[in-house]
Enzyme design. Structure first.
Site, PDB file in Angstrom:
ATOM      1  N   ASP A   1       3.864   6.318  33.571  1.00 21.81           N
ATOM      2  CA  ASP A   1       3.931   5.655  32.260  1.00 21.81           C
ATOM      3  C   ASP A   1       4.622   6.569  31.244  1.00 21.81           C
ATOM      4  O   ASP A   1       4.845   6.168  30.100  1.00 21.81           O
ATOM      5  CB  ASP A   1       2.544   5.198  31.786  1.00 21.81           C
ATOM      6  CG  ASP A   1       1.558   6.343  31.621  1.00 21.81           C
ATOM      7  OD1 ASP A   1       1.902   7.499  31.938  1.00 21.81           O
ATOM      8  OD2 ASP A   1       0.423   6.073  31.160  1.00 21.81           O
ATOM      9  N   SER A   2       5.009   7.784  31.678  1.00 18.12           N
ATOM     10  CA  SER A   2       5.874   8.632  30.842  1.00 18.12           C
ATOM     11  C   SER A   2       7.186   7.904  30.550  1.00 18.12           C
ATOM     12  O   SER A   2       7.921   8.287  29.626  1.00 18.12           O
ATOM     13  CB  SER A   2       6.153   9.968  31.536  1.00 18.12           C
ATOM     14  OG  SER A   2       6.537   9.779  32.873  1.00 18.12           O
TER      15      SER A   2
ATOM     16  N   ASP B   1       2.154   3.859  38.144  1.00 22.75           N
ATOM     17  CA  ASP B   1       1.122   4.287  37.188  1.00 22.75           C
ATOM     18  C   ASP B   1       0.507   3.064  36.491  1.00 22.75           C
ATOM     19  O   ASP B   1       1.248   2.220  35.967  1.00 22.75           O
ATOM     20  CB  ASP B   1       1.810   5.156  36.128  1.00 22.75           C
ATOM     21  CG  ASP B   1       1.000   6.369  35.750  1.00 22.75           C
ATOM     22  OD1 ASP B   1      -0.126   6.514  36.254  1.00 22.75           O
ATOM     23  OD2 ASP B   1       1.517   7.181  34.949  1.00 22.75           O
TER      24      ASP B   1
ATOM     25  N   GLU C   1      -3.040  17.774  35.837  1.00 24.89           N
ATOM     26  CA  GLU C   1      -2.095  18.023  34.739  1.00 24.89           C
ATOM     27  C   GLU C   1      -2.626  19.111  33.805  1.00 24.89           C
ATOM     28  O   GLU C   1      -3.745  19.012  33.285  1.00 24.89           O
ATOM     29  CB  GLU C   1      -1.832  16.726  33.954  1.00 24.89           C
ATOM     30  CG  GLU C   1      -0.791  16.943  32.853  1.00 24.89           C
ATOM     31  CD  GLU C   1      -0.095  15.676  32.370  1.00 24.89           C
ATOM     32  OE1 GLU C   1      -0.332  14.587  32.939  1.00 24.89           O
ATOM     33  OE2 GLU C   1       0.690  15.777  31.414  1.00 24.89           O
TER      34      GLU C   1
HETATM   35  O1  KIV Z   1       3.409   9.413  33.707  1.00 26.70           O
HETATM   36  C1  KIV Z   1       3.684  10.470  34.283  1.00 26.70           C
HETATM   37  O2  KIV Z   1       4.837  10.868  34.330  1.00 26.70           O
HETATM   38  C2  KIV Z   1       2.582  11.215  34.890  1.00 26.70           C
HETATM   39  C3  KIV Z   1       2.750  12.594  35.385  1.00 26.70           C
HETATM   40  C4  KIV Z   1       1.739  13.111  36.307  1.00 26.70           C
HETATM   41  C5  KIV Z   1       3.905  13.363  35.188  1.00 26.70           C
HETATM   42  O3  KIV Z   1       1.532  10.696  34.976  1.00 26.70           O
END
Ligand code: KIV
Length: 277
Positions: free
Chosen positions: A44-45, A83, A181
């Site tokens: 979700d980044s 995600d 993380e």
């Molecule tokens: O959304 C994301 O990019 C993540 C990471 C673990 C980098 O959850």
């Protein structure tokens, strides 16, 4: 042959490190897959690096379905983790199962969600439907960011014990791996040695079973945040600005397009046309 969840779990057993990169679109995902990364994480980044939000909270299921679909059409070998965005699994287990199903139908092989002991029941319910789950503990952008801001997790003994308990709870719930993380190096080591499923670190030191980074960060494509844990392998934003300025100058100077870039009428047709008009 495309990677399976079992392949990823076996990599830990065989002492082989797991490489993970985020991916959100067809073109970059094809290149990451071609380069051989084991997992493409449709994180979700995307909300920040692709959509320009300040954080990941506004990201919707509909947006994640589009990103997952694009990456799944690019995938040849990597395992795809989709995600679950903020509020797609927190309100109820029914939501969590339904939204996990949506990401699988969009093309993901597995899903990821944030949280430790508090989401263990949710994780086991999703796993029981047959959908593999990656957990995510330590700094959790969907919640830790709201309450504490960006902060390394597991720097005190009490904080470390909570994280170790979280990891054990996710393993017991049936998660096939756990993203760690911004967890201190020492605690990430203890967790990685304590549980049998792979840990995938981001800013969590060298002892994790695998590593994940945001693809825009390693390529130098996102300039807003430059966390200490990122290793930048390219400065693509400089290259892109240079290329686009050259294009603009060529257009202004009449150097683009050149003959090799345009199409001509069939032989003799131009003369015929001129007579007619
Ligand atoms: O959304 C994301 O990019 C993540 C990471 C673990 C980098 O959850």
């Amino acid at each position: 042959m495309a990677r399976t969840v079992k392949d990823i779990v076996d990599m830990k057993k065989n002492g082989k490190k797991i490489s993970v990169l985020t991916s959100y679109d067809y073109a970059l995902a094809s290149l990451c897959d071609k380069a051989g990364v084991d997992i493409l994480l449709v994180g979700d980044s995307a909300g920040m690096v692709v959509l320009g939000y300040e954080n990941t909270l506004p990201v919707t299921m509909e947006q994640m379905e589009i990103f997952v679909g694009a990456v799944s059409r690019a995938k040849q070998n990597a395992l795809i983790v989709g995600d679950l965005p903020f509020m797609s699994y927190q309100a109820s287990i029914t939501d969590a199962i339904a939204n996990s199903g949506r990401l699988i139908k969009a093309g993901a092989d597995t899903v990821k969600l944030e949280g430790g002991q508090t989401v263990a029941d949710t994780v086991s319910a999703i796993v029981e439907t047959g959908i593999p789950v990656m957990g995510h503990i330590g700094f959790q952008p969907q919640t830790t960011a709201l309450s504490q801001g960006y902060k390394v997790q597991g720097r005190t003994a009490d904080g470390a014990i909570r994280l170790i308990e979280d990891a054990k709870a996710l393993e017991e719930a049936g998660a096939f791996s756990i993203a760690l993380e911004m967890v201190s190096n020492e605690v990430a080591k203890i967790i990685s040695e304590t549980i049998s499923i792979p840990t995938i670190g981001i800013g969590s030191g060298v002892h994790c079973d695998g590593q994940v980074l945001v693809v825009h960060d390693i390529l130098g494509l996102y300039e807003k945040l430059k966390p200490k844990f990122v290793k930048q392998y390219l400065s693509l934003s400089d290259e892109v600005v240079k290329a686009v300025s050259n294009y603009k100058k060529d257009v202004e100077d009449g150097k683009f397009p050149a003959e090799e870039n345009w199409f001509s009428m069939e032989e003799g047709e131009y003369e015929k046309l001129k007579e007619k008009i």
